[in-house]
Design a protein around this motif. Structure first.
Motif, PDB file in Angstrom:
ATOM      1  N   TYR A   1      -5.044 -10.302   0.829  1.00  0.00           N
ATOM      2  CA  TYR A   1      -5.820 -11.516   0.568  1.00  0.00           C
ATOM      3  C   TYR A   1      -4.999 -12.578  -0.140  1.00  0.00           C
ATOM      4  O   TYR A   1      -5.156 -13.770   0.121  1.00  0.00           O
ATOM      5  CB  TYR A   1      -7.100 -11.187  -0.199  1.00  0.00           C
ATOM      6  CG  TYR A   1      -8.087 -10.470   0.679  1.00  0.00           C
ATOM      7  CD1 TYR A   1      -8.594 -11.077   1.818  1.00  0.00           C
ATOM      8  CD2 TYR A   1      -8.483  -9.176   0.407  1.00  0.00           C
ATOM      9  CE1 TYR A   1      -9.482 -10.423   2.655  1.00  0.00           C
ATOM     10  CE2 TYR A   1      -9.373  -8.511   1.231  1.00  0.00           C
ATOM     11  CZ  TYR A   1      -9.868  -9.139   2.344  1.00  0.00           C
ATOM     12  OH  TYR A   1     -10.742  -8.488   3.178  1.00  0.00           O
TER      13      TYR A   1
ATOM     14  N   LEU B   1      -6.978   5.129  -4.523  1.00  0.00           N
ATOM     15  CA  LEU B   1      -7.687   3.899  -4.864  1.00  0.00           C
ATOM     16  C   LEU B   1      -6.739   2.797  -5.310  1.00  0.00           C
ATOM     17  O   LEU B   1      -6.937   1.626  -4.979  1.00  0.00           O
ATOM     18  CB  LEU B   1      -8.740   4.168  -5.932  1.00  0.00           C
ATOM     19  CG  LEU B   1      -9.915   5.045  -5.485  1.00  0.00           C
ATOM     20  CD1 LEU B   1     -10.869   5.293  -6.646  1.00  0.00           C
ATOM     21  CD2 LEU B   1     -10.641   4.407  -4.327  1.00  0.00           C
ATOM     22  N   ALA B   2      -5.704   3.159  -6.054  1.00  0.00           N
ATOM     23  CA  ALA B   2      -4.724   2.154  -6.485  1.00  0.00           C
ATOM     24  C   ALA B   2      -3.972   1.583  -5.295  1.00  0.00           C
ATOM     25  O   ALA B   2      -3.725   0.374  -5.225  1.00  0.00           O
ATOM     26  CB  ALA B   2      -3.749   2.770  -7.484  1.00  0.00           C
ATOM     27  N   SER B   3      -3.626   2.421  -4.340  1.00  0.00           N
ATOM     28  CA  SER B   3      -2.891   1.925  -3.176  1.00  0.00           C
ATOM     29  C   SER B   3      -3.777   1.047  -2.291  1.00  0.00           C
ATOM     30  O   SER B   3      -3.323   0.022  -1.778  1.00  0.00           O
ATOM     31  CB  SER B   3      -2.297   3.085  -2.382  1.00  0.00           C
ATOM     32  OG  SER B   3      -3.302   3.926  -1.895  1.00  0.00           O
ATOM     33  N   ILE B   4      -5.044   1.422  -2.124  1.00  0.00           N
ATOM     34  CA  ILE B   4      -5.963   0.592  -1.343  1.00  0.00           C
ATOM     35  C   ILE B   4      -6.176  -0.755  -2.025  1.00  0.00           C
ATOM     36  O   ILE B   4      -6.158  -1.807  -1.385  1.00  0.00           O
ATOM     37  CB  ILE B   4      -7.307   1.314  -1.129  1.00  0.00           C
ATOM     38  CG1 ILE B   4      -7.113   2.502  -0.188  1.00  0.00           C
ATOM     39  CG2 ILE B   4      -8.369   0.371  -0.583  1.00  0.00           C
ATOM     40  CD1 ILE B   4      -8.332   3.395  -0.072  1.00  0.00           C
ATOM     41  N   THR B   5      -6.353  -0.741  -3.326  1.00  0.00           N
ATOM     42  CA  THR B   5      -6.541  -1.981  -4.083  1.00  0.00           C
ATOM     43  C   THR B   5      -5.308  -2.866  -3.998  1.00  0.00           C
ATOM     44  O   THR B   5      -5.422  -4.085  -3.803  1.00  0.00           O
ATOM     45  CB  THR B   5      -6.872  -1.650  -5.554  1.00  0.00           C
ATOM     46  OG1 THR B   5      -8.029  -0.811  -5.593  1.00  0.00           O
ATOM     47  CG2 THR B   5      -7.119  -2.909  -6.360  1.00  0.00           C
ATOM     48  N   ALA B   6      -4.129  -2.279  -4.135  1.00  0.00           N
ATOM     49  CA  ALA B   6      -2.897  -3.064  -4.053  1.00  0.00           C
ATOM     50  C   ALA B   6      -2.729  -3.665  -2.668  1.00  0.00           C
ATOM     51  O   ALA B   6      -2.334  -4.838  -2.530  1.00  0.00           O
ATOM     52  CB  ALA B   6      -1.694  -2.184  -4.396  1.00  0.00           C
TER      53      ALA B   6
ATOM     54  N   ALA C   1      -5.138  -4.366  -0.443  1.00  0.00           N
ATOM     55  CA  ALA C   1      -6.153  -5.404  -0.231  1.00  0.00           C
ATOM     56  C   ALA C   1      -5.808  -6.668  -1.016  1.00  0.00           C
ATOM     57  O   ALA C   1      -5.921  -7.785  -0.491  1.00  0.00           O
ATOM     58  CB  ALA C   1      -7.534  -4.886  -0.634  1.00  0.00           C
ATOM     59  N   ALA C   2      -5.377  -6.496  -2.256  1.00  0.00           N
ATOM     60  CA  ALA C   2      -5.011  -7.654  -3.074  1.00  0.00           C
ATOM     61  C   ALA C   2      -3.815  -8.390  -2.465  1.00  0.00           C
ATOM     62  O   ALA C   2      -3.795  -9.628  -2.414  1.00  0.00           O
ATOM     63  CB  ALA C   2      -4.694  -7.211  -4.502  1.00  0.00           C
ATOM     64  N   THR C   3      -2.839  -7.636  -1.980  1.00  0.00           N
ATOM     65  CA  THR C   3      -1.674  -8.259  -1.351  1.00  0.00           C
ATOM     66  C   THR C   3      -2.070  -8.996  -0.080  1.00  0.00           C
ATOM     67  O   THR C   3      -1.625 -10.127   0.158  1.00  0.00           O
ATOM     68  CB  THR C   3      -0.601  -7.197  -1.038  1.00  0.00           C
ATOM     69  OG1 THR C   3      -0.251  -6.516  -2.239  1.00  0.00           O
ATOM     70  CG2 THR C   3       0.624  -7.823  -0.420  1.00  0.00           C
TER      71      THR C   3
ATOM     72  N   THR D   1       0.833  -1.199   0.000  1.00  0.00           N
ATOM     73  CA  THR D   1       0.000   0.000   0.000  1.00  0.00           C
ATOM     74  C   THR D   1       0.866   1.247   0.000  1.00  0.00           C
ATOM     75  O   THR D   1       0.620   2.191  -0.757  1.00  0.00           O
ATOM     76  CB  THR D   1      -0.922   0.005   1.233  1.00  0.00           C
ATOM     77  OG1 THR D   1      -1.710  -1.182   1.210  1.00  0.00           O
ATOM     78  CG2 THR D   1      -1.832   1.214   1.234  1.00  0.00           C
TER      79      THR D   1
ATOM     80  N   ASN E   1      -2.057   7.691  -6.028  1.00  0.00           N
ATOM     81  CA  ASN E   1      -3.453   7.372  -6.268  1.00  0.00           C
ATOM     82  C   ASN E   1      -3.968   6.564  -5.079  1.00  0.00           C
ATOM     83  O   ASN E   1      -3.507   5.457  -4.812  1.00  0.00           O
ATOM     84  CB  ASN E   1      -3.577   6.561  -7.563  1.00  0.00           C
ATOM     85  CG  ASN E   1      -5.012   6.325  -7.950  1.00  0.00           C
ATOM     86  OD1 ASN E   1      -5.905   6.291  -7.116  1.00  0.00           O
ATOM     87  ND2 ASN E   1      -5.240   6.137  -9.243  1.00  0.00           N
TER      88      ASN E   1
END
Length: 109
Positions: free
Chosen positions: A102, A91-96, A98-100, A80, A89
């Protein structure tokens, strides 16, 4: 500790009044005036100062693991932070992150 109902309600009202007065002192009294540039410059960093204080305990002492630090959460925080610094960004950091998280939970169990 055993408190009477009246004592509990007094504490609730006192704390509610206190938090209202703290917020009103800033928003109600100077809310319609222009703040000096130095104050606005410092207020820009409020979220940057508050978010790490909220997130760090959840990464270092997560409740899901009983307070033990674990690798998936450390890696998710690092991802993140890395994506956030490179892309700027949210949203990109939150997505990265969360993906990492999980993915690491799935891989490491």
């Amino acid at each position: 500790m055993n408190y009477s109902d009246a004592t509990i309600w007094l504490i609730i009202v006192a704390l509610g009044s206190g938090t209202f007065l703290i917020r009103f002192s800033f928003l109600g009294l100077i809310g319609n005036r222009r703040l000096p540039d130095w104050a606005l410059r410092h207020l820009r960093y409020t979220a940057v100062a508050v978010m790490p204080g909220l997130v760090a305990p959840l990464v270092v002492w997560p409740q899901a693991t009983g307070g033990a630090t674990d690798l998936p959460r450390i890696l998710a925080a690092a991802a993140t932070l890395g994506v956030g610094l490179t892309t700027r960004n949210v949203l990109a950091s939150i997505t990265a992150g969360a993906a990492t998280l999980y993915t690491m939970l799935w891989l490491l169990g």
